[in-house]
Design a protein around this motif. Structure first.
Motif, PDB file in Angstrom:
ATOM      1  N   GLN A 154      66.008 170.017  24.827  1.00  0.00           N
ATOM      2  CA  GLN A 154      66.725 169.120  24.586  1.00  0.00           C
ATOM      3  C   GLN A 154      67.060 168.514  26.173  1.00  0.00           C
ATOM      4  OE1 GLN A 154      69.562 170.792  21.847  1.00  0.00           O
ATOM      5  NE2 GLN A 154      68.525 169.616  20.066  1.00  0.00           N
ATOM      6  N   LYS A 155      67.721 169.433  26.716  1.00  0.00           N
ATOM      7  CA  LYS A 155      68.223 169.096  28.230  1.00  0.00           C
ATOM      8  C   LYS A 155      67.056 168.413  28.987  1.00  0.00           C
ATOM      9  CE  LYS A 155      70.296 170.898  32.137  1.00  0.00           C
ATOM     10  NZ  LYS A 155      70.957 172.334  32.907  1.00  0.00           N
ATOM     11  N   THR A 156      65.784 168.944  28.883  1.00  0.00           N
ATOM     12  CA  THR A 156      64.714 168.428  29.752  1.00  0.00           C
ATOM     13  C   THR A 156      64.334 166.945  29.381  1.00  0.00           C
ATOM     14  OG1 THR A 156      63.756 170.702  30.008  1.00  0.00           O
ATOM     15  CG2 THR A 156      62.309 168.766  30.343  1.00  0.00           C
ATOM     16  N   LEU A 157      64.302 166.868  27.764  1.00  0.00           N
ATOM     17  CA  LEU A 157      63.892 165.445  27.373  1.00  0.00           C
ATOM     18  C   LEU A 157      64.786 164.645  27.508  1.00  0.00           C
ATOM     19  CD1 LEU A 157      62.410 166.562  24.004  1.00  0.00           C
ATOM     20  CD2 LEU A 157      61.155 165.828  25.826  1.00  0.00           C
ATOM     21  N   ILE A 158      66.372 164.879  27.797  1.00  0.00           N
ATOM     22  CA  ILE A 158      67.246 163.767  28.142  1.00  0.00           C
ATOM     23  C   ILE A 158      67.109 163.537  29.379  1.00  0.00           C
ATOM     24  CG2 ILE A 158      69.728 163.683  28.396  1.00  0.00           C
ATOM     25  CD1 ILE A 158      70.062 165.443  26.125  1.00  0.00           C
ATOM     26  N   GLU A 159      66.680 164.343  30.329  1.00  0.00           N
ATOM     27  CA  GLU A 159      66.580 163.915  32.016  1.00  0.00           C
ATOM     28  C   GLU A 159      65.220 163.205  32.163  1.00  0.00           C
ATOM     29  OE1 GLU A 159      66.890 167.955  33.685  1.00  0.00           O
ATOM     30  OE2 GLU A 159      68.849 167.812  33.440  1.00  0.00           O
ATOM     31  N   LEU A 160      64.353 163.510  31.146  1.00  0.00           N
ATOM     32  CA  LEU A 160      62.877 163.263  31.515  1.00  0.00           C
ATOM     33  C   LEU A 160      62.695 161.798  31.288  1.00  0.00           C
ATOM     34  CD1 LEU A 160      60.201 164.028  32.497  1.00  0.00           C
ATOM     35  CD2 LEU A 160      59.564 164.687  29.992  1.00  0.00           C
TER      36      LEU A 160
END
Length: 642
Positions: free
Chosen positions: A397-403
């Motif tokens: 989730q954290k990666t997708l929010i940043e990506l």
């Protein structure tokens, strides 16, 4: 004496035959009536009735039908002989009079049943029942104001309405609705109803009580949500033929408007005005993005309940704030694989591919719960592949929010399942299972492997190693880009069956939804409207009333300005029965909502409206909600006992 007995025994036999026939017919009618209420038309989410119950019902109807046949074919001579022996005794005991009374009761029952069929009735479908306040709050999925609007259109103009409330309810005998009265209570929420429920006496005669998404959650207004109606494809095509383009129609027809509604936090602002050289596709990709309505229908996770604790309370949005979607918004294909754990299906692999088919993120994911079935034949996941994995759901989730950028369009096959596995929400979705359709039926989806074979001439998901998330993501993206290089109806049997492909060419440059107002639908069909509210309310409605409202007594729209709630109620009570559709808005200050007298008074006001409306009036009370809590809607049809 013999002649007298014979005469009266024949009379009794005829009466007995009439009673039996009427009894049987009433039984069949009742069973058919109950059968119809159990199965609603046009519902693709119907509850399957119990097989034994169906068999029993069919058996009862068959036996009843046979009894009618037997009565009609009864041997009169045998019947006469059976009655002859007791004719004198029956008559001496006054049974002839009793039979007449029984027959009259049966006829009255028949009349009541026929009369009941002529009255309008509202039946909830599965989505309506899921939004019901009787449903446990964690399982409740509220309806939208769009749903309410469709009901109002159906009750006012019947099947001439461009949109019907078929998703969540069925309005029987809509043409029998005498008039529709809508009372919107601004500022009052579902929380207020729960806190002061004992003071809402009107809930007793407004039996359909549902949670509704408040427009306050996405900076909308109840007036806009009730008044603005998106144009259908046929309406847009008609306007393009008449004016040459939608832009020209917008310039000429001041009653048309451009609108974009969503339940996600989208920044205010215009989409970029791109030149033809900058547009990569044959038509705007925004045309393939699912609407809020479609997201609800396809069970996509949505931030529908604001700050309240809900079944999506542990879901995250891909961004805190989004930019408007446009023809230049980037595409990202996502595919997830899941395994079965003790708590259900959980994420075990994700692949994200950008528009150039480059893998920008891919990882295996270790669930917190123990895996009970790796579903290897479908997921391709094995125990060995997850043996050294440390990535958890929150890491993904954290990666997708940043990506992902704030205007990203996510692409995938039945992407709702992937987003539920990710426990994430996103506003801009292109779903290949929807934009491609080989069956001619929207409820029957075509599998990705069949779409790949048909349109890409490619075999995927072959072999015993299960699906590959990279292969599926790339395939979905290729399908979307192929469609964008063709035309809107490409790969869609439903659109192709409606019209020739060329007739969709004018939609290529569409970058937004176009709409008219509820009054543009109601007034031309010779229906009348009453609007009652404060000066501020009427000002908001005025932009939708251009060309309709004037001071003539013959005007189909009457507007009454009242700033006091009590005066608004008086006007509804006095004049609503003279109009096909009444829209009234009450407003309470926040300090009033802490006083029990406010809700007692509100309850009394709704009682007053109910007492003054006509029989067969559809009555709707809407608690509009606020920024922290959804609203509620109460619906009932007045049925005077006659």
């Amino acid at each position: 004496m013999e002649v007298w007995e014979l005469k009266h025994s024949k009379k009794e036999l005829r009466m007995e035959k009439k009673k039996k026939r009427l009894n049987a017919l009433l039984t069949i009618a009742t069973l058919n009536n109950n059968d119809g209420r159990g199965r609603l038309p046009n519902s693709d989410q119907e509850q399957t009735p119990d097989v034994q119950d169906c068999s029993a019902a069919k058996k009862s109807k068959k036996e009843s039908a046979e009894s009618v046949s037997n009565v009609d074919g009864m041997d009169f001579q045998n019947g006469h002989e059976n009655l002859k022996d007791s004719a004198c005794n029956n008559l001496s005991n006054g049974d002839s009079e009793t039979q007449n009374q029984d027959y009259k009761k049966l006829k009255a029952e028949e009349k009541k049943l026929i009369s009941g069929r002529k009255k309008p009735n509202l039946l909830l479908k599965t989505p309506g029942n899921q939004a019901s306040l009787s449903t446990y709050v964690a399982d409740r999925v509220p309806i939208l104001f769009t749903d309410v609007q469709h009901l109002l259109l159906n009750s006012t103009i019947g099947h001439k309405s461009p949109y019907l409330p078929l998703r969540w309810c069925h309005l029987e005998k809509s043409n029998k609705i005498s008039h529709t009265v809508v009372t919107v209570v601004e500022g009052v929420s579902l929380y207020d109803f729960c806190a002061w429920e004992s003071h809402f006496e009107f809930a007793k005669y407004l039996p359909h009580q549902l949670e509704v998404v408040t427009p306050s959650l996405y900076s909308g207004s109840t007036i806009d949500e009730l008044a603005v109606i998106p144009l259908t494809d046929l309406e847009k095509e008609s306007l393009v033929k008449e004016y040459g383009s939608m832009d020209a129609a917008m310039e000429t027809r001041k009653d048309l408007m451009s609108m974009m509604r969503a339940v996600f936090p989208v920044k205010a602002g215009l989409r970029p005005n791109l030149s033809s050289d900058e547009i990569k596709d044959n038509f705007s990709r925004t045309q393939l993005v699912l609407s809020t309505w479609q997201l609800v229908e396809e069970n996509y996770p949505l931030p529908l309940k604001g700050k309240l604790k809900t079944s999506y309370s542990d879901y995250k949005m891909t961004k805190d704030e989004y930019e408007p979607v446009s023809a230049s918004s980037p595409l990202f294909a996502i595919d997830c694989e899941m395994c079965r754990t003790r708590s259900g299906l959980e994420l075990t692999r994700i692949t994200v591919v950008n528009e150039e088919y480059q893998v920008i993120y891919e990882t295996y994911v270790l669930p917190y719960n123990k895996i009970t079935d790796y579903l290897t034949a479908y997921s391709g996941i094995t125990e060995k592949k997850l043996s050294n994995v440390a990535t958890r759901l929150e890491d993904v989730q954290k990666t997708l929010i940043e990506l992902l950028p704030p205007n990203a369009i996510l692409v995938g096959q039945s992407l709702n399942f992937d987003l539920h596995a990710l426990k994430m929400m996103h506003p801009y979705i292109i779903d290949t299972s929807i934009i491609f359709n080989m069956t001619g039926d929207r409820t029957r989806k075509t599998k990705l492997k069949h779409l790949a074979k048909q349109f890409l001439k490619k075999n995927i998901q072959v072999g015993a190693n299960g699906h590959c998330s990279l292969e599926d993501a790339v395939t979905s993206l290729k399908l979307v880009k192929l469609k964008l290089a063709k035309h809107l109806a490409f790969g869609d049997a439903i659109l192709k069956s409606k019209q020739n492909v060329e007739e969709y060419d004018h939609l290529k440059t569409k970058h937004s939804e176009y709409a008219s107002s509820i009054f543009n639908q109601v007034i031309p069909k010779n229906k009348s409207c009453l609007i009652v509210g404060s000066e501020k309310v009427l000002e908001s409605y005025s932009k939708y009333l251009k060309g309709f409202h004037n001071d003539d007594s013959d005007s189909k729209v009457k507007v009454i300005c009242e700033n006091e709630n009590a005066a608004i109620i008086d006007n509804i009570s006095n004049f609503a029965k003279d109009f096909n559709l009444t829209l009234a808005h009450l407003n309470f200050e926040s300090q009033q909502l802490t006083n029990v007298d406010t809700f007692t008074t509100l309850g009394n006001w709704i009682d007053k409206i109910w007492e003054n409306i006509e029989d067969k009036c559809l009555t709707v009370v809407i608690l509009a909600g606020n920024e922290t809590c959804n609203g509620a809607i109460f619906i009932g049809i007045k049925k005077n006992k006659r």
